[in-house]
Structures are given as C-alpha cells and as structure tokens.
Design a protein around this motif. Structure first.
Motif, PDB file in Angstrom:
ATOM      1  N   TYR A  35     -20.100  -6.650 -26.638  1.00  0.00           N
ATOM      2  CA  TYR A  35     -20.008  -6.261 -25.230  1.00  0.00           C
ATOM      3  C   TYR A  35     -19.961  -4.741 -25.140  1.00  0.00           C
ATOM      4  CZ  TYR A  35     -19.100 -11.058 -23.722  1.00  0.00           C
ATOM      5  OH  TYR A  35     -19.212 -12.397 -23.446  1.00  0.00           O
ATOM      6  N   ASN A  36     -20.845  -4.154 -24.328  1.00  0.00           N
ATOM      7  CA  ASN A  36     -20.951  -2.703 -24.219  1.00  0.00           C
ATOM      8  C   ASN A  36     -20.609  -2.259 -22.798  1.00  0.00           C
ATOM      9  OD1 ASN A  36     -21.587  -0.007 -24.306  1.00  0.00           O
ATOM     10  ND2 ASN A  36     -23.577  -0.283 -25.285  1.00  0.00           N
ATOM     11  N   GLN A  37     -19.475  -1.585 -22.632  1.00  0.00           N
ATOM     12  CA  GLN A  37     -19.055  -1.147 -21.304  1.00  0.00           C
ATOM     13  C   GLN A  37     -19.722   0.153 -20.871  1.00  0.00           C
ATOM     14  OE1 GLN A  37     -14.970  -0.241 -22.992  1.00  0.00           O
ATOM     15  NE2 GLN A  37     -14.938   1.111 -21.196  1.00  0.00           N
ATOM     16  N   ASN A  38     -20.369   0.863 -21.794  1.00  0.00           N
ATOM     17  CA  ASN A  38     -21.035   2.133 -21.500  1.00  0.00           C
ATOM     18  C   ASN A  38     -20.020   3.133 -20.943  1.00  0.00           C
ATOM     19  OD1 ASN A  38     -23.133   3.968 -21.346  1.00  0.00           O
ATOM     20  ND2 ASN A  38     -23.819   3.279 -19.346  1.00  0.00           N
ATOM     21  N   GLY A  39     -20.275   3.747 -19.789  1.00  0.00           N
ATOM     22  CA  GLY A  39     -19.395   4.770 -19.254  1.00  0.00           C
ATOM     23  C   GLY A  39     -18.392   4.279 -18.243  1.00  0.00           C
ATOM     24  N   ALA A  40     -18.386   2.976 -17.963  1.00  0.00           N
ATOM     25  CA  ALA A  40     -17.442   2.435 -16.984  1.00  0.00           C
ATOM     26  C   ALA A  40     -16.085   2.176 -17.645  1.00  0.00           C
ATOM     27  CB  ALA A  40     -17.990   1.144 -16.387  1.00  0.00           C
ATOM     28  N   GLY A  41     -15.042   2.109 -16.819  1.00  0.00           N
ATOM     29  CA  GLY A  41     -13.701   1.853 -17.335  1.00  0.00           C
ATOM     30  C   GLY A  41     -13.380   0.377 -17.397  1.00  0.00           C
ATOM     31  N   SER A  42     -14.352  -0.437 -17.809  1.00  0.00           N
ATOM     32  CA  SER A  42     -14.246  -1.894 -17.693  1.00  0.00           C
ATOM     33  C   SER A  42     -13.865  -2.596 -18.989  1.00  0.00           C
ATOM     34  CB  SER A  42     -15.572  -2.463 -17.184  1.00  0.00           C
ATOM     35  OG  SER A  42     -16.648  -2.039 -18.011  1.00  0.00           O
ATOM     36  N   CYS A  43     -13.226  -1.882 -19.933  1.00  0.00           N
ATOM     37  CA  CYS A  43     -12.933  -2.490 -21.232  1.00  0.00           C
ATOM     38  C   CYS A  43     -11.994  -3.688 -21.117  1.00  0.00           C
ATOM     39  CB  CYS A  43     -12.343  -1.456 -22.182  1.00  0.00           C
ATOM     40  SG  CYS A  43     -10.827  -0.675 -21.597  1.00  0.00           S
ATOM     41  N   VAL A  44     -11.048  -3.662 -20.174  1.00  0.00           N
ATOM     42  CA  VAL A  44     -10.129  -4.790 -20.005  1.00  0.00           C
ATOM     43  C   VAL A  44     -10.912  -6.033 -19.578  1.00  0.00           C
ATOM     44  CG1 VAL A  44      -8.163  -5.669 -18.695  1.00  0.00           C
ATOM     45  CG2 VAL A  44      -8.178  -3.291 -19.466  1.00  0.00           C
ATOM     46  N   ALA A  45     -11.804  -5.874 -18.612  1.00  0.00           N
ATOM     47  CA  ALA A  45     -12.612  -6.997 -18.142  1.00  0.00           C
ATOM     48  C   ALA A  45     -13.599  -7.472 -19.207  1.00  0.00           C
ATOM     49  CB  ALA A  45     -13.357  -6.610 -16.863  1.00  0.00           C
ATOM     50  N   HIS A  46     -14.157  -6.532 -19.977  1.00  0.00           N
ATOM     51  CA  HIS A  46     -15.068  -6.926 -21.045  1.00  0.00           C
ATOM     52  C   HIS A  46     -14.327  -7.664 -22.159  1.00  0.00           C
ATOM     53  CE1 HIS A  46     -18.361  -4.370 -19.408  1.00  0.00           C
ATOM     54  NE2 HIS A  46     -19.099  -5.252 -20.068  1.00  0.00           N
ATOM     55  N   SER A  47     -13.083  -7.285 -22.409  1.00  0.00           N
ATOM     56  CA  SER A  47     -12.280  -8.019 -23.389  1.00  0.00           C
ATOM     57  C   SER A  47     -12.047  -9.454 -22.921  1.00  0.00           C
ATOM     58  CB  SER A  47     -10.932  -7.320 -23.608  1.00  0.00           C
ATOM     59  OG  SER A  47     -11.104  -6.060 -24.227  1.00  0.00           O
TER      60      SER A  47
END
Length: 222
Positions: free
Chosen positions: A62-74
C-alpha cells in the motif's frame, strides 16, 4: 537543469486526544486473550512455512504517497490479511473511505481510535472501485465518487470489534495467535531517514511532531 524540492514528511498518525476516562472504556488485550500461554513460532521456521510464503507473496503493498493516510492504509492492509485468512484471497482494499471520513478532515493525519470506529462502521471497499494509492492530500480527502451502494459492500468486510494493546509483550501475545496489529511510531524531523535514531529522549509529544502507522504481520515481523 531542473531542481526538485524534497517533499516534506506529513504526520500521518496523530496523538490520541481522548480523556483518560474515555480510554479506559477500550477493549484491552487481557479481556480478549485472557491468560493463555504464549505460543511463539521461531522466525526461521515461520518464514519457511509454505502458508506464510504464500501470504507474503500475495499481500499487496500500500502506497500512501504524499497524503497523511498511513493509519487508513494500515487498516486496509489489516482488512486484506483478515480476508486472506478467512477466504484465502488477498484482496486490495481502499483506504479512502476511511481517511476521507475522519473527524479531523481538513488537516493531514488521523487518530487510531477514529480509524478503528470507521472500519467497524463502514468497512472497506475494493481499491479498484475507489482508488486510494499515490494520491495527494487533497485527492485523498475526496469522496465525490463514493456511491451509497459501496456501504453495503464495505460492511461485508467490516470487523465486529477491535481491541487495544498497550505494550510490546501484548503485541507479541496477539501476533503469536495469527492476528495482525496496527502500531504507531513518533519521531523528529529528519529522524525517519537516519539508520540510527536520535538518542535524546523526548519530553513530550511536541518533541516528536511526526507520527506514522505500520502493521505487524501475524506470527512474526513487519
């Protein structure tokens, strides 16, 4: 000649803002696992297990790129692991249905408890119908392409509940039973890129302005 500015790291995991009284209501590890004896598989044995090899080969990145979405991607990766365990299929799920509904929408990052509640309420839908990878922060906040019928699909993959772990020993207890764990790390500017972290202890969250979320895989390692 072109020069490119290095992108600034966006804090994806935000400190839990809830009062202590509210935190005490969380399901805790001991309530769920009780005092069962710990069964741990040696790492070398674990990684040679054919079933583990199949899981590692099939789990998507999963690649979040520049967004702060690491919690949702996890959360999306945990949904993938859960489905792989239940149906033998490592479906790639979208993080956007969770991230774009967060309570602090408008500022980057997300709270663990907010993501967990959204996962339980809405579940997740397929990445193929709601792309969430390699997006900017602005794009990750959009839900104008989210159809009402997606909620019906999402709830198929929603968990019944979740619980909290509060120590490394509890993380070990949980993953030794084949359950993935979402954990967070906090760090200073520039520290993420260093091989050896800074040794000066942080005195407060303000000393560690950045946060990131990752998933510990069942039975063994990151």
């Amino acid at each position: 000649m072109l020069f490119f500015k290095k992108p600034k790291f966006v804090s994806g995991l935000l400190p839990d803002p809830r009062p202590e009284e509210e935190k005490k209501k969380d399901y805790l590890t001991e309530e769920v696992l009780m005092a069962q004896p710990l069964e741990w598989i040696d790492f070398e044995v674990w990684k040679r297990d054919p079933e583990v090899q199949e899981m590692l080969n099939e789990l998507p990145v999963y690649n979040q790129n520049g967004a702060g979405s690491c919690v949702a991607h996890s959360i999306a990766l945990i949904a993938t692991i859960n489905n792989w365990k239940e149906e033998g299929k490592a479906i790639k799920f979208s993080a956007r249905g969770i991230y774009a509904r967060r309570q602090n929408k408008g500022t980057p990052g997300m709270y663990f408890h907010n993501a967990a509640e959204l996962f339980r309420t809405y579940g997740v839908v397929f990445e193929s119908i709601l792309p969430s990878e390699n997006l900017t922060e602005e794009q990750a906040n959009r839900l104008d392409d989210y159809l009402p019928s997606f909620d019906l699909v999402g709830k198929v993959y929603a968990p019944k509940n979740y619980f909290w772990v509060n120590s490394f020993q509890e993380v070990v207890q949980v993953i030794s039973r084949g359950i993935p764990v979402q954990i967070g790390v906090r760090f200073r500017s520039g520290e993420w890129d260093k091989v050896v972290p800074e040794v000066n202890p942080a005195k407060s969250y303000s000393d560690l302005p950045y946060g990131h979320s990752v998933v510990v895989l069942p039975n063994s390692f990151f």
